[in-house]
Write a protein that holds these residues in place. Structure first.
Motif, PDB file in Angstrom:
ATOM      1  N   ASP A 136      85.009  41.871 -28.699  1.00 32.79           N
ATOM      2  CA  ASP A 136      84.150  42.183 -29.844  1.00 32.79           C
ATOM      3  C   ASP A 136      84.983  42.526 -31.077  1.00 32.79           C
ATOM      4  O   ASP A 136      84.654  42.134 -32.203  1.00 32.79           O
ATOM      5  N   GLN A 137      86.072  43.273 -30.850  1.00 28.86           N
ATOM      6  CA  GLN A 137      86.941  43.649 -31.969  1.00 28.86           C
ATOM      7  C   GLN A 137      87.517  42.414 -32.647  1.00 28.86           C
ATOM      8  O   GLN A 137      87.596  42.341 -33.876  1.00 28.86           O
ATOM      9  N   ASP A 191      83.471  42.981 -34.667  1.00 26.81           N
ATOM     10  CA  ASP A 191      82.476  43.979 -34.279  1.00 26.81           C
ATOM     11  C   ASP A 191      83.191  45.141 -33.597  1.00 26.81           C
ATOM     12  O   ASP A 191      83.710  44.998 -32.491  1.00 26.81           O
ATOM     13  N   THR A 218      81.740  47.999 -32.726  1.00 25.68           N
ATOM     14  CA  THR A 218      80.761  48.893 -32.109  1.00 25.68           C
ATOM     15  C   THR A 218      81.229  49.385 -30.743  1.00 25.68           C
ATOM     16  O   THR A 218      81.189  50.583 -30.447  1.00 25.68           O
ATOM     17  N   ARG A 243      84.125  51.791 -30.948  1.00 23.92           N
ATOM     18  CA  ARG A 243      83.669  53.111 -31.400  1.00 23.92           C
ATOM     19  C   ARG A 243      82.951  53.855 -30.280  1.00 23.92           C
ATOM     20  O   ARG A 243      83.094  55.075 -30.133  1.00 23.92           O
ATOM     21  N   GLU A 244      82.175  53.125 -29.473  1.00 28.77           N
ATOM     22  CA  GLU A 244      81.466  53.769 -28.367  1.00 28.77           C
ATOM     23  C   GLU A 244      82.443  54.313 -27.334  1.00 28.77           C
ATOM     24  O   GLU A 244      82.266  55.418 -26.812  1.00 28.77           O
TER      25      GLU A 244
END
Length: 213
Positions: free
Chosen positions: A187-188, A192, A194, A197-198
């Motif tokens: 995702d990175q 993204d 997200t 971060r989660e």
């Protein structure tokens, strides 16, 4: 795009030129070695002795050599399906900084596993087959401050477009943790953040997976 999914020493070597700060953090990650002892029993000999559940952990204060046992035939149905007359157990040995026990011969590790299982759950039967598998430097350690170190590594790597990291050393050695780490890396790369971060806000809780795994 490149995802670096190797243990810390190899990752540090790969990133030393392009991301020296990340490499320095990676070189500080320590590892422990371990051995898995797999024991196959006749089901009629083993099942009556085993308690409910899929295994147990052994704290150091107990003074036993094994640190965990997994009742593999109960935990994974595909193992039980291989032979309905056989029960497969696993024990693991080797805690951080322990080297003496890992230097023992395979037969000795089988003997000490049988002894500790007998003391822990009353299993006295002899296994019909055994196997010892050794994992040198296979378990990354997560001391106080590890979570902050991982955040710094990801931040340094994130400064380089098209580069991400994932693996057991970041969020845990359990399969769910490794999968989450891999998804976050992909995702990175797509822009993204997200999932990263989660993981940063709420790291995977079960760092060591199931008993003995």
């Amino acid at each position: 795009a490149v995802v670096v999914a190797v243990p810390a020493p190899a990752a540090a070597a790969l990133l030393s030129a392009e991301a020296p700060a990340a490499a320095a953090e990676l070189r500080a990650v320590e590892y422990a070695s371990m051995a898995l002892i797999t024991l196959a029993y006749r089901r009629s000999d083993a099942d009556a002795a085993l308690p409910d559940g899929s295994g147990f952990l052994v704290p150091p204060v107990d003074g036993r050599t094994i640190k965990a046992s997994t009742f593999a035939s109960r935990k994974w149905g595909w193992i039980a399906d291989q032979d309905p007359d056989v029960t497969v157990l696993r024990t693991s040995v080797g805690r951080y900084s322990e080297t003496e026990v890992l230097g023992r011969a395979d037969a000795d590790l089988v003997d000490v596993s049988r002894h500790d299982l007998r003391e822990a759950v009353g299993l006295t039967a002899a296994p019909v087959e055994t196997r010892v598998t050794r994992w040198t430097d296979g378990l990354p350690q997560y001391p106080v401050g590890h979570h902050a170190r991982v955040a710094r590594i990801r931040a340094h790597v994130g400064e380089l477009p098209g580069l991400a990291v994932c693996g057991a050393l970041y969020d845990g050695v359990g399969i769910p943790a490794c999968v989450a780490s891999a998804y976050a890396a992909v995702d990175q790369l797509g822009g993204d953040l997200t999932a990263v971060r989660e993981l940063t806000a709420a790291p995977v809780r079960s760092l060591h997976g199931g008993a003995g795994e």
